[in-house]
Design a protein around this motif. Structure first.
Motif, PDB file in Angstrom:
ATOM      1  N   THR A  51       0.825  -1.206   0.000  1.00 29.80           N
ATOM      2  CA  THR A  51       0.000   0.000   0.000  1.00 29.80           C
ATOM      3  C   THR A  51       0.860   1.256   0.000  1.00 29.80           C
ATOM      4  O   THR A  51       0.574   2.232  -0.698  1.00 29.80           O
ATOM      5  N   VAL A  52       1.929   1.236   0.790  1.00 28.45           N
ATOM      6  CA  VAL A  52       2.830   2.394   0.849  1.00 28.45           C
ATOM      7  C   VAL A  52       3.522   2.611  -0.489  1.00 28.45           C
ATOM      8  O   VAL A  52       3.568   3.732  -1.020  1.00 28.45           O
ATOM      9  N   LEU A  54       2.548   1.587  -3.408  1.00 27.01           N
ATOM     10  CA  LEU A  54       1.548   1.970  -4.406  1.00 27.01           C
ATOM     11  C   LEU A  54       1.261   3.464  -4.325  1.00 27.01           C
ATOM     12  O   LEU A  54       1.188   4.150  -5.354  1.00 27.01           O
ATOM     13  N   SER A  55       1.109   3.972  -3.124  1.00 21.02           N
ATOM     14  CA  SER A  55       0.842   5.406  -2.959  1.00 21.02           C
ATOM     15  C   SER A  55       2.017   6.242  -3.451  1.00 21.02           C
ATOM     16  O   SER A  55       1.827   7.297  -4.058  1.00 21.02           O
ATOM     17  N   LEU A  56       3.238   5.772  -3.190  1.00 27.13           N
ATOM     18  CA  LEU A  56       4.410   6.498  -3.669  1.00 27.13           C
ATOM     19  C   LEU A  56       4.519   6.433  -5.185  1.00 27.13           C
ATOM     20  O   LEU A  56       4.960   7.391  -5.836  1.00 27.13           O
ATOM     21  N   THR A  58       1.991   6.148  -7.355  1.00 26.01           N
ATOM     22  CA  THR A  58       0.930   6.904  -8.029  1.00 26.01           C
ATOM     23  C   THR A  58       0.921   8.381  -7.636  1.00 26.01           C
ATOM     24  O   THR A  58       0.430   9.230  -8.383  1.00 26.01           O
ATOM     25  N   GLY A  60      -0.826  10.316  -5.707  1.00 21.93           N
ATOM     26  CA  GLY A  60      -2.084  11.053  -5.761  1.00 21.93           C
ATOM     27  C   GLY A  60      -2.521  11.392  -7.162  1.00 21.93           C
ATOM     28  O   GLY A  60      -3.234  12.374  -7.389  1.00 21.93           O
ATOM     29  N   ALA A 146      -4.585   4.053 -12.473  1.00 18.75           N
ATOM     30  CA  ALA A 146      -4.896   5.280 -11.739  1.00 18.75           C
ATOM     31  C   ALA A 146      -4.859   6.501 -12.647  1.00 18.75           C
ATOM     32  O   ALA A 146      -5.704   7.398 -12.546  1.00 18.75           O
ATOM     33  N   SER A 254      -1.282  12.897  -1.921  1.00 19.72           N
ATOM     34  CA  SER A 254      -0.670  11.582  -1.771  1.00 19.72           C
ATOM     35  C   SER A 254      -0.220  11.347  -0.337  1.00 19.72           C
ATOM     36  O   SER A 254      -0.471  10.282   0.237  1.00 19.72           O
ATOM     37  N   GLY A 257      -3.110  10.924   2.053  1.00 24.20           N
ATOM     38  CA  GLY A 257      -3.742   9.633   1.793  1.00 24.20           C
ATOM     39  C   GLY A 257      -2.956   8.458   2.332  1.00 24.20           C
ATOM     40  O   GLY A 257      -3.486   7.355   2.488  1.00 24.20           O
ATOM     41  N   LEU A 258      -1.682   8.686   2.631  1.00 24.37           N
ATOM     42  CA  LEU A 258      -0.819   7.636   3.165  1.00 24.37           C
ATOM     43  C   LEU A 258      -0.923   7.502   4.687  1.00 24.37           C
ATOM     44  O   LEU A 258      -0.225   6.673   5.268  1.00 24.37           O
ATOM     45  N   PRO A 261      -1.729   3.807   6.071  1.00 23.08           N
ATOM     46  CA  PRO A 261      -0.638   2.884   5.717  1.00 23.08           C
ATOM     47  C   PRO A 261       0.696   3.199   6.400  1.00 23.08           C
ATOM     48  O   PRO A 261       1.429   2.283   6.770  1.00 23.08           O
TER      49      PRO A 261
END
Length: 538
Positions: A51-52, A54-56, A58, A60, A146, A254, A257-258, A261
């Protein structure tokens, strides 16, 4: 696009987010029945770093691309949005692949940090490595998906995003449950193999979501090309300048949103070690970890999902009210947002605290329900903090002060990272809950202060509302606790069905008591607004 179409699109997207989140919460119950708490812990070892990363990867992107494309479309420049899409697909492919490689090769160090290689109980390091590497494959395509979603949203087309999200989640869940059941109950296979393939469901689900987006792309290709041909302006923005603007939108989104996670990453790297340092075996430590970061966490996210979905339709109003300097409208919208969050999450959190035993036993079975209910009771109040932080961060974004949300998250996360191990050594598993709760309180304090300062918001009315909602929740809790205790004397918590019966009856009773007080006082009608006029006191 007309206002009605825009509202319809927003509601479709909100509904899809809510459905996807609820599906993501509900499947954990049968999954736990198949793999147990050891399997649930192993699943968390894979999904938390995924999850971490993925957020990095994408950054945001969906919302940022949506804002960027929408802005230039409104100026009559459809070519700039298409240029962003074409170059962005390359960028997202690269960042996704880099994230995949990073997580694949970090699997060993992460597993060795989380688990004791010499332990003879609990999950093995090799199983954790396999699980992390299986889920890492999804990072190759999810960032691309995304970007495409963000592009469609920038054209005010919410359907592709909404449908692809739901399809992705359904395929992922069916794959997870079917394959884990087949491996464990049909083939009598290893738990590590089953959970590893379960995390691979993220990749399979993403393929389904991407297929939906490509279908919509093909279907709307002619219309999109016609818009580009009819563009009245072409800003010819250089790619570096384009991405500078994009990341200015994306980075705060971003990072905020993290939040969850990142907090869970702290627990991933320190929880088991601190618990074993406090005298627990690895097996018991993993059971507590699974209950805290997966089972109980999923339960407390239910009120968070409901409250966030209800408030999503209000938050966009904040931006326009702030830009147009409509102070009264801004104050009213902020007040309404706070009220909805408190009205929904506080009684739900109180209910989870009081009904921790029957809730955990009914939804996750009798195995380890004593440990699970112990964690759930202490963790339930944090649901309110999760909701308030998410909403206050969005409000700060609406008034263009998102940097304070980033500062708030950083401060809270630092507290969690510094004190998590210390608190666990002092208070065992509840120490991790306490570190999370205090970290979020620090972040919320900063957000609330920033909203008061930069939106000139007066909190006196909200404090009165909060007091009233808490009073109703306490009365509800007394009634529910009395009923739960009485039923447990007649129907002991010795089976899942007994627990389910007690849970259903007490939840319905609590809801009736809370809503009756809210309706009679006029609180429900005032908070939920004109769509719920029937709740207003006559």
């Amino acid at each position: 696009m007309s206002e009605n179409q825009l509202i319809r699109g927003t509601m479709i997207l909100t509904a899809s987010i809510f459905i996807s989140k609820m599906l993501g919460l509900i499947y954990i119950f049968p999954f736990t029945a198949i793999v147990g708490h050891d399997g649930l812990a192993l699943y968390g070892y894979g999904y938390t770093p995924y999850t971490v990363l993925l957020s990095l990867a994408t950054l945001g992107v969906p919302l940022a691309v949506s804002k960027f494309v929408s802005k230039y479309n409104a100026l009559g420049d459809y070519r700039t949005g298409q240029r962003l899409l074409k170059s962005g697909l390359i960028v997202m492919s690269i960042t996704g692949f880099v994230a995949f490689i990073a997580l694949f090769f970090l699997a060993g160090p992460i597993a060795n940090q989380v688990l004791d290689p010499d332990s003879l109980e609990g999950n093995s390091v090799s199983d954790a490595v396999f699980t992390i590497r299986m889920v890492s494959v999804a990072l190759i395509i999810v960032p691309i998906m995304a970007l495409i979603r963000g592009y469609f949203q920038g054209h005010q087309s919410m359907g592709p995003t909404a449908i692809s999200q739901v399809i992705e989640q359904i395929i992922r869940i069916v794959f997870i449950l079917a394959l884990t059941y087949f491996i464990i109950d049909v083939l009598d296979g290893e738990l590590g193999t089953a959970v590893g393939f379960a995390t691979f469901g993220a990749f399979v689900g993403a393929l389904g979501g991407l297929a939906v987006l490509l279908y919509y792309w093909k279907k709307r290709w002619t219309g999109l090309q016609k818009q580009i041909e009819e563009s009245t302006v072409d800003h010819q923005i250089p790619l570096p300048k384009m991405y500078k603007e994009l990341f200015a939108y994306a980075l705060p989104i971003s990072f905020v949103g993290l939040s969850i996670p990142l907090y869970q990453t702290v627990d991933l790297l320190s929880f088991n070690e601190a618990m074993m340092g406090a005298g627990f075996s690895q097996g018991i430590a993993e059971t507590y970890y699974a209950s805290f970061t997966q089972a109980s966490h999923k339960l407390i996210l239910i009120p968070v999902a409901v409250a966030t979905a209800m408030s999503l339709t209000i938050l966009p109003t904040v931006t326009s009210a702030f830009i147009n300097q409509e102070t009264e409208r801004l104050q009213r919208t902020i007040t309404q947002t706070y009220q909805i969050i408190f009205f929904l999450t506080i009684p739900a959190a109180v209910g989870l605290m009081v009904l921790a035993e029957p809730s955990y036993a009914a939804l996750f079975g009798m195995d380890d329900f004593v440990i699970g209910s112990e964690v759930l009771r202490s963790y339930a109040p944090v649901a309110v903090a999760f909701s308030i932080f998410a909403v206050t961060a969005s409000l700060l974004q609406g008034i263009n002060r998102q940097k304070y949300a980033v500062i708030a998250l950083t401060a809270g996360l630092l507290f969690k990272a510094i004190f998590n191990g210390i608190f666990i050594s002092l208070f065992e598993a509840q120490g991790a809950v306490l570190a999370t709760g205090i970290g979020y309180l620090i972040a919320i304090t900063i957000n609330v202060w920033a909203i008061g300062k930069f939106a000139s918001y007066n909190y006196s009315f909200i404090f009165k509302r909060l007091l009233l909602i808490c009073s109703f929740s306490i009365v509800m809790a007394i009634v529910v606790a009395f009923l739960s205790y009485g039923f447990q004397q007649l129907i002991p918590l010795e089976s899942r069905w007994n627990a389910m019966f007690i849970l259903v009856i007490t939840i319905l009773s609590g809801a009736i008591v809370y809503m009756n007080m809210s309706i009679r006082s006029g609180l429900a009608g005032q908070i939920l607004g004109h769509r719920f006029d029937f709740l207003k006191k006559e």
